[in-house]
Design a protein around this motif. Structure first.
Motif, PDB file in Angstrom:
ATOM      1  N   LEU A  37      29.515   9.177 129.826  1.00 27.88           N
ATOM      2  CA  LEU A  37      29.269   7.737 129.870  1.00 27.88           C
ATOM      3  C   LEU A  37      30.074   7.083 130.989  1.00 27.88           C
ATOM      4  O   LEU A  37      29.582   6.200 131.695  1.00 27.88           O
ATOM      5  CB  LEU A  37      29.622   7.093 128.531  1.00 27.88           C
ATOM      6  CG  LEU A  37      29.440   5.578 128.446  1.00 27.88           C
ATOM      7  CD1 LEU A  37      27.983   5.184 128.701  1.00 27.88           C
ATOM      8  CD2 LEU A  37      29.904   5.059 127.086  1.00 27.88           C
ATOM      9  N   ALA A  38      31.308   7.527 131.169  1.00 26.50           N
ATOM     10  CA  ALA A  38      32.152   6.966 132.227  1.00 26.50           C
ATOM     11  C   ALA A  38      31.549   7.202 133.611  1.00 26.50           C
ATOM     12  O   ALA A  38      31.552   6.302 134.461  1.00 26.50           O
ATOM     13  CB  ALA A  38      33.553   7.572 132.159  1.00 26.50           C
ATOM     14  N   THR A  39      30.996   8.387 133.830  1.00 25.96           N
ATOM     15  CA  THR A  39      30.406   8.683 135.138  1.00 25.96           C
ATOM     16  C   THR A  39      29.119   7.894 135.376  1.00 25.96           C
ATOM     17  O   THR A  39      28.713   7.678 136.518  1.00 25.96           O
ATOM     18  CB  THR A  39      30.112  10.188 135.285  1.00 25.96           C
ATOM     19  OG1 THR A  39      29.221  10.616 134.252  1.00 25.96           O
ATOM     20  CG2 THR A  39      31.399  11.000 135.220  1.00 25.96           C
ATOM     21  N   ILE A  40      28.479   7.460 134.288  1.00 27.34           N
ATOM     22  CA  ILE A  40      27.294   6.610 134.428  1.00 27.34           C
ATOM     23  C   ILE A  40      27.703   5.170 134.718  1.00 27.34           C
ATOM     24  O   ILE A  40      27.202   4.535 135.647  1.00 27.34           O
ATOM     25  CB  ILE A  40      26.426   6.673 133.145  1.00 27.34           C
ATOM     26  CG1 ILE A  40      25.840   8.070 132.956  1.00 27.34           C
ATOM     27  CG2 ILE A  40      25.303   5.632 133.211  1.00 27.34           C
ATOM     28  CD1 ILE A  40      25.133   8.268 131.625  1.00 27.34           C
ATOM     29  N   LEU A  41      28.643   4.645 133.930  1.00 23.07           N
ATOM     30  CA  LEU A  41      29.042   3.248 134.092  1.00 23.07           C
ATOM     31  C   LEU A  41      29.740   2.994 135.425  1.00 23.07           C
ATOM     32  O   LEU A  41      29.636   1.894 135.979  1.00 23.07           O
ATOM     33  CB  LEU A  41      29.932   2.825 132.926  1.00 23.07           C
ATOM     34  CG  LEU A  41      29.222   2.703 131.575  1.00 23.07           C
ATOM     35  CD1 LEU A  41      30.194   2.279 130.486  1.00 23.07           C
ATOM     36  CD2 LEU A  41      28.058   1.706 131.656  1.00 23.07           C
ATOM     37  N   VAL A  42      30.429   3.981 135.957  1.00 27.80           N
ATOM     38  CA  VAL A  42      31.061   3.772 137.257  1.00 27.80           C
ATOM     39  C   VAL A  42      29.998   3.604 138.347  1.00 27.80           C
ATOM     40  O   VAL A  42      30.225   2.914 139.353  1.00 27.80           O
ATOM     41  CB  VAL A  42      32.035   4.923 137.605  1.00 27.80           C
ATOM     42  CG1 VAL A  42      31.303   6.181 138.048  1.00 27.80           C
ATOM     43  CG2 VAL A  42      33.020   4.482 138.674  1.00 27.80           C
ATOM     44  N   GLU A  43      28.823   4.193 138.144  1.00 27.44           N
ATOM     45  CA  GLU A  43      27.720   4.003 139.086  1.00 27.44           C
ATOM     46  C   GLU A  43      27.235   2.551 139.058  1.00 27.44           C
ATOM     47  O   GLU A  43      26.909   1.966 140.090  1.00 27.44           O
ATOM     48  CB  GLU A  43      26.562   4.943 138.747  1.00 27.44           C
ATOM     49  CG  GLU A  43      26.872   6.421 138.895  1.00 27.44           C
ATOM     50  CD  GLU A  43      26.788   6.905 140.341  1.00 27.44           C
ATOM     51  OE1 GLU A  43      26.458   6.081 141.215  1.00 27.44           O
ATOM     52  OE2 GLU A  43      27.059   8.100 140.572  1.00 27.44           O
TER      53      GLU A  43
END
Length: 351
Positions: A37-43
């Motif tokens: 989820l973190a790697t998605i939201l940072v996008e």
């Protein structure tokens, strides 16, 4: 012989770290840190920096792909006077409404960081006794065109999609605004299922505010990176805990261990104090470079030194520009992919 033993030890540590540092649950607050989820939201936190509003609104910008493919913007708000930007949209893969705020633009970040050293707690947060916050961060969300645009879009989205999760994110100053937004949605508008994840966020209030915040928005993650300077600002003065800035929990500190080819990233879930001395506070926060990269994603404006937007004339049909040049672009997705996703899940079919 000793060198071989040391090498084996380092390799073993790498394997342990890789197997345990991805998805972690902190039981006392119910806060869940999820690496994916973190790697998605940072996008999303990176995409909101895009100044070409046509590419951003149509989600065709170079950053608007990969993990965020299929995202549909409902509202894009640009406060040109103050160089602020945010969007609200639906993410089918997350089955959620995502709200993202842009951070400080270009090389102006250096002046902004310098100013943070001297910022004082200068306003009381409404309805929270003894809670003090940073006036500039508070005003950037509450007293600009961003808040009414965001709230209107959230209300419309709820009417279409029901009470699905709200995920609020942002980097740097955008993280500060994201935190105020998450609190606003929960306290003032009774929204449920609100989660906040910020990247390189500065401190925004005192210990009393941090305590209130953690109770109202417990599903909050502040991701920090190595020696990133901004999470260390405004300064925390250990000997004056009630009169100084204080982070709210929960921090996740990204830092590297090992050396050379054996170097690996650890994602450390910190304690519930907000100021865990074993996390980012354990190192000197002096790096702007670490502030501008999270999970390998570059965060920051495309143009340096000034605020700039580009907009196709055809976008005029989707919104308005006020007398100050502030932009609001809106779109209604009455038959969006997200709606179909929700309906299919209710029927018991997986997508």
């Amino acid at each position: 012989m000793e060198g071989r033993v040391l090498l084996k030890g380092v390799i073993f540590m790498c394997l342990i770290a890789c197997s345990t540092a991805r998805e972690l649950k902190v039981k006392d607050q119910g806060t869940i840190y999820n690496h994916t989820l973190a790697t998605i939201l940072v996008e999303y936190a990176a995409s909101v920096y895009v100044s070409d509003l046509t590419e951003l609104f149509t989600w065709t910008c170079p950053k608007c792909n990969d993990l965020t493919k299929g995202f549909q913007i409902l509202e894009l708000i640009v406060d040109v006077k103050r160089c602020l930007q945010a969007f609200v949209g639906v993410a089918p893969d997350l089955n959620a409404i995502v709200i993202a705020f842009r951070g400080t633009q270009g090389t102006s970040i250096q002046n902004w960081i310098a100013d943070l050293y001297w910022k004082q707690l200068d306003i009381e947060y409404p309805g929270m006794e003894d809670a003090m916050v940073h006036h500039g961060f508070y005003s950037a969300y509450h007293n600009t065109t961003l808040r009414p645009g965001v709230l209107s879009a959230v209300e419309s989205a709820k009417e279409q999609y029901g009470d699905i999760p709200l995920m609020v994110t942002g980097h740097s100053m955008g993280g500060a605004m994201a935190a105020f937004c998450g609190l606003d949605l929960t306290v003032n508008y009774g929204s449920r299922n609100v989660s906040v994840m910020t990247f390189g966020q500065p401190r925004i209030g005192n210990a009393a505010f941090a305590s209130y915040y953690s109770k109202w928005v417990p599903n909050t993650i502040r991701v920090t990176h190595e020696h990133d300077i901004v999470p260390h600002l405004p300064p925390y003065y250990y000997y004056f805990p009630q009169k100084t800035y204080h982070h709210f929990p929960r921090e996740v500190w990204l830092h590297n261990l090992g050396f050379g080819l054996l170097s690996y990233t650890v994602e450390k879930v910190c304690d519930d104090s907000g100021e865990d001395p074993s996390c980012s506070r354990s190192v000197a926060g002096r790096s702007i470079k670490d502030h501008l990269t999270y999970y390998g994603v570059r965060l920051g404006g495309e143009e340096s030194g000034f605020c700039k937007i580009v907009m196709d004339d055809r976008l005029a049909a989707y919104g308005k520009v006020d007398v100050d040049g502030n932009v609001n672009l809106s779109r209604d997705f009455s038959a969006s992919v997200l709606r179909m996703n929700v309906e299919s899940n209710e029927e018991g079919r997986s997508i």
